[in-house]
Design a protein around this motif. Sequence first.
Motif, PDB file in Angstrom:
ATOM      1  N   ARG A   1       0.897  -1.010  -0.013  1.00  6.44           N
ATOM      2  CA  ARG A   1      -0.109   0.100   0.015  1.00  6.44           C
ATOM      3  C   ARG A   1       0.775   1.283   0.064  1.00  6.44           C
ATOM      4  N   LEU A   2       1.878   1.129   0.272  1.00  8.30           N
ATOM      5  CA  LEU A   2       2.953   2.094   0.483  1.00  8.30           C
ATOM      6  C   LEU A   2       3.343   2.712  -0.945  1.00  8.30           C
ATOM      7  N   VAL A   3       3.275   1.779  -1.989  1.00  7.16           N
ATOM      8  CA  VAL A   3       3.403   2.395  -3.374  1.00  7.16           C
ATOM      9  C   VAL A   3       2.489   3.370  -3.665  1.00  7.16           C
ATOM     10  N   PHE A   4       1.250   2.952  -3.527  1.00  5.20           N
ATOM     11  CA  PHE A   4       0.064   3.943  -3.969  1.00  5.20           C
ATOM     12  C   PHE A   4       0.351   5.421  -3.109  1.00  5.20           C
ATOM     13  N   PHE A   5       0.574   5.369  -1.838  1.00  3.41           N
ATOM     14  CA  PHE A   5       0.956   6.681  -1.164  1.00  3.41           C
ATOM     15  C   PHE A   5       2.033   7.433  -1.741  1.00  3.41           C
ATOM     16  N   LEU A   6       3.119   6.598  -2.122  1.00  2.00           N
ATOM     17  CA  LEU A   6       4.415   7.216  -2.694  1.00  2.00           C
ATOM     18  C   LEU A   6       3.965   7.974  -4.153  1.00  2.00           C
ATOM     19  N   GLN A   7       3.282   7.169  -4.799  1.00  2.00           N
ATOM     20  CA  GLN A   7       3.149   7.585  -6.040  1.00  2.00           C
ATOM     21  C   GLN A   7       1.905   8.755  -6.267  1.00  2.00           C
ATOM     22  N   LYS A   8       1.310   8.797  -5.419  1.00  2.00           N
ATOM     23  CA  LYS A   8       0.362   9.983  -5.061  1.00  2.00           C
ATOM     24  C   LYS A   8       1.131  11.176  -4.678  1.00  2.00           C
ATOM     25  N   GLU A   9       2.144  10.812  -4.056  1.00  2.00           N
ATOM     26  CA  GLU A   9       3.053  12.190  -3.733  1.00  2.00           C
ATOM     27  C   GLU A   9       4.139  12.456  -4.677  1.00  2.00           C
TER      28      GLU A   9
END
Length: 123
Positions: A12-20
Amino acid sequence: MKFLLDECVEYRLVFFLQKEGHDVTAIGHDYPHSLPDPEVLALAYREQRILITNDRSDFGELIFRYHNPHCGIILFSLKIGDIQTKQIRLQQVITEHSNQLQHFIVITPQRVKIRKTTEEGIQ
């Protein structure tokens, strides 16, 4: 920034970092499962990515004992599954320590520890 998530880190951290706005890949999704840690570290280095992991002992040894080249390590020393805390703490590290991400960074619930690596470790 470019990041590589180790297989032991919540995807789930992938999506968080991509959103950033970051470029993020993950072991087990973009690369084969169960790559040995030296191969993960070499892959991150070849692609000029900061490695995010939960695996302290193996990567610490590869960096500090064997001086393997790397582009930075972010180690979570937090409870597995506490994704909200990981997101908050990771964002703080990226924002407040952006000029030190090439080192070995340990994120705990209370603080951030930055262990500077030698020049041969960050070639």
